[in-house]
Design an enzyme around this catalytic site. Sequence first.
Site, PDB file in Angstrom:
ATOM      1  N   LYS A  31      -0.323 -22.750 -21.553  1.00 46.07           N
ATOM      2  CA  LYS A  31      -1.680 -23.279 -21.447  1.00 46.07           C
ATOM      3  C   LYS A  31      -1.739 -24.145 -20.191  1.00 46.07           C
ATOM      4  O   LYS A  31      -0.767 -24.832 -19.852  1.00 46.07           O
ATOM      5  CB  LYS A  31      -2.016 -24.124 -22.683  1.00 46.07           C
ATOM      6  CG  LYS A  31      -3.365 -24.840 -22.638  1.00 46.07           C
ATOM      7  CD  LYS A  31      -4.543 -23.889 -22.637  1.00 46.07           C
ATOM      8  CE  LYS A  31      -5.876 -24.649 -22.492  1.00 46.07           C
ATOM      9  NZ  LYS A  31      -7.013 -23.713 -22.268  1.00 46.07           N
ATOM     10  N   SER A  82     -15.266 -22.041 -24.796  1.00 45.76           N
ATOM     11  CA  SER A  82     -15.436 -23.259 -24.014  1.00 45.76           C
ATOM     12  C   SER A  82     -14.471 -24.296 -24.568  1.00 45.76           C
ATOM     13  O   SER A  82     -14.849 -25.240 -25.259  1.00 45.76           O
ATOM     14  CB  SER A  82     -16.868 -23.777 -24.093  1.00 45.76           C
ATOM     15  OG  SER A  82     -16.990 -24.926 -23.270  1.00 45.76           O
ATOM     16  N   CYS A 122     -11.027 -23.157 -13.991  1.00 46.44           N
ATOM     17  CA  CYS A 122     -11.506 -23.506 -15.338  1.00 46.44           C
ATOM     18  C   CYS A 122     -13.017 -23.738 -15.322  1.00 46.44           C
ATOM     19  O   CYS A 122     -13.505 -24.597 -14.591  1.00 46.44           O
ATOM     20  CB  CYS A 122     -10.822 -24.756 -15.864  1.00 46.44           C
ATOM     21  SG  CYS A 122     -11.511 -25.243 -17.468  1.00 46.44           S
ATOM     22  N   LYS A 143      -4.687 -19.085  -9.932  1.00 46.60           N
ATOM     23  CA  LYS A 143      -5.560 -18.349 -10.858  1.00 46.60           C
ATOM     24  C   LYS A 143      -6.987 -18.477 -10.358  1.00 46.60           C
ATOM     25  O   LYS A 143      -7.484 -19.586 -10.144  1.00 46.60           O
ATOM     26  CB  LYS A 143      -5.444 -18.940 -12.269  1.00 46.60           C
ATOM     27  CG  LYS A 143      -6.321 -18.274 -13.340  1.00 46.60           C
ATOM     28  CD  LYS A 143      -5.728 -16.961 -13.825  1.00 46.60           C
ATOM     29  CE  LYS A 143      -6.473 -16.386 -15.019  1.00 46.60           C
ATOM     30  NZ  LYS A 143      -5.983 -16.915 -16.301  1.00 46.60           N
ATOM     31  N   ASN A 151      -9.899 -15.091 -14.000  1.00 42.21           N
ATOM     32  CA  ASN A 151     -10.213 -15.920 -15.151  1.00 42.21           C
ATOM     33  C   ASN A 151     -11.468 -15.340 -15.807  1.00 42.21           C
ATOM     34  O   ASN A 151     -12.043 -14.352 -15.337  1.00 42.21           O
ATOM     35  CB  ASN A 151     -10.461 -17.357 -14.675  1.00 42.21           C
ATOM     36  CG  ASN A 151     -10.130 -18.383 -15.749  1.00 42.21           C
ATOM     37  OD1 ASN A 151     -10.533 -18.237 -16.905  1.00 42.21           O
ATOM     38  ND2 ASN A 151      -9.408 -19.418 -15.370  1.00 42.21           N
ATOM     39  N   GLY A 204      -7.910  -9.298 -17.300  1.00 43.56           N
ATOM     40  CA  GLY A 204      -9.318  -9.088 -17.642  1.00 43.56           C
ATOM     41  C   GLY A 204      -9.574  -7.724 -18.244  1.00 43.56           C
ATOM     42  O   GLY A 204      -9.414  -6.706 -17.567  1.00 43.56           O
TER      43      GLY A 204
HETATM   44  C1  DHB Z   1     -10.066 -23.520 -20.015  1.00 43.93           C
HETATM   45  C2  DHB Z   1     -10.678 -22.330 -19.714  1.00 43.93           C
HETATM   46  C3  DHB Z   1     -10.305 -21.659 -18.590  1.00 43.93           C
HETATM   47  O1  DHB Z   1     -10.854 -20.466 -18.257  1.00 43.93           O
HETATM   48  C4  DHB Z   1      -9.339 -22.190 -17.770  1.00 43.93           C
HETATM   49  O2  DHB Z   1      -8.987 -21.532 -16.663  1.00 43.93           O
HETATM   50  C5  DHB Z   1      -8.729 -23.365 -18.074  1.00 43.93           C
HETATM   51  C6  DHB Z   1      -9.100 -24.036 -19.210  1.00 43.93           C
HETATM   52  C7  DHB Z   1     -10.465 -24.254 -21.195  1.00 43.93           C
HETATM   53  O3  DHB Z   1     -11.665 -24.285 -21.516  1.00 43.93           O
HETATM   54  O4  DHB Z   1      -9.591 -24.851 -21.842  1.00 43.93           O
END
Ligand code: DHB
Length: 312
Positions: free
Chosen positions: A45, A70, A131, A165, A194, A248
Site C-alpha cells: 500500500k 476513495s 493518488c 505510478k 492508476n 488497469g
Molecule cells: C489511494 C488511491 C490511489 O489511487 C492512490 O494512488 C493512492 C491512494 C487511496 O485513496 O488510498
Amino acid sequence: MVSTSTQIAGFLFDNCLMNAAGVACMTKEELAEVKDSAAGTFVTKTATLEFRQGNPEPRYQDVPLGSINSMGLPNNGLDYYLDYLLELQESEPNRTFFLSLVGMSPEETHTILKKVQASDFKGITELNLSCPNVPGKPQIAYDFETTEKILSEVFAYFKKPLGIKLPPYFDIVHFDQAAEIFNKYPLKFVNCVNSIGNGLYIEDESVVIRPKNGFGGIGGQYIKPTALANVHAFYQRLKPEIQIIGTGGVLTGRDAFEHILCGASMVQVGTTLHKEGVVAFERITAELKTIMEEKGYESLEDFRGKLKYIEG
Ligand code: DHB
C-alpha cells in the site's frame, strides 16, 4: 516450456503478475498472502511517513464492470512496510519486492525517500504521483511543473531503483510532454495506470461510497482501453531503459497478454484481485500461458511491444 518470467530494473521475477498498489497490501498478512501465491512479487500500500486512517467508510465498492474507491491513503506508515521488507530480505534473499510511497507534501516525500535511501532496503521503490482521493490534494502527475521539480530534487540524492505510478492521460500532447520530462531522469519504470480519478457510480438514486459525495477512482473493465493506450504511448516515447508496468482492467490472461503486447514488462491486478482473491493470479497466469502456447510464444520477449497496426 512457456514462461511468464520477467525482469524489472535487472531483478528477476518468476511471474509477470503482481498486485496493484491499494489491493491486498495494507497489512503484512495480506502482503504475505500475495507473496505466497502465484504472483511474481508484491507492492505495498502506498506509504506515507505516518499512519493514516484514511477516508470514512464505505470507501471501496465492487460494481459489475469494475470498482470505485476513495480510500484516502489509509496506511500503516513507512516504517511498518520498510521493516517488513527488511525482514523479507533476510528470509527470502532471492526475491525482490516493491515499496510504494508518497508524502502528503513534497517535503514529506523527500523525508520518506531519504529514509529509504539511508536504509538497507534493496528492493524497488515506486513513487506514487497519482493518488486521486485526498481532498484538496490534486494528482501530482497532472501538474507537469511540480512533477519535474520533484523528480529533479529526488534524483539528486536517491540512488536506488525508482519508478513512478502515473494517472491516465487522455491527450497525445500530454503523452508527449510527460514522456519528455521522464526521459530526463534515471527512472527504472513508469506504472500505467492508476484509477481513472473522480468517477461517479450510482445505484437507484444514491452514490455508493461516502467520501467526496461519491466521487472516486474507477478501476476494472471500464479502464482497460485507457490503460492500454497509456502503456503503449509511453512504450513508444520513453527511452528503452525506462520499462513499463501495465495496470488497469486485467481480468483474464487475454487482458494481461494485451498489456504485454502494448509494451508492459510486468502486469498488475487490482479490481480483479479485490473481487476474486489471490487465486486470480493462478487463473490469469494459466490463461496467459494457454494463449502463448497457441501462438507459439515461449517468453514475454517474443511478443512484448509487438502490437500490430493497420498499414496504408
Ligand atoms: C489511494 C488511491 C490511489 O489511487 C492512490 O494512488 C493512492 C491512494 C487511496 O485513496 O488510498
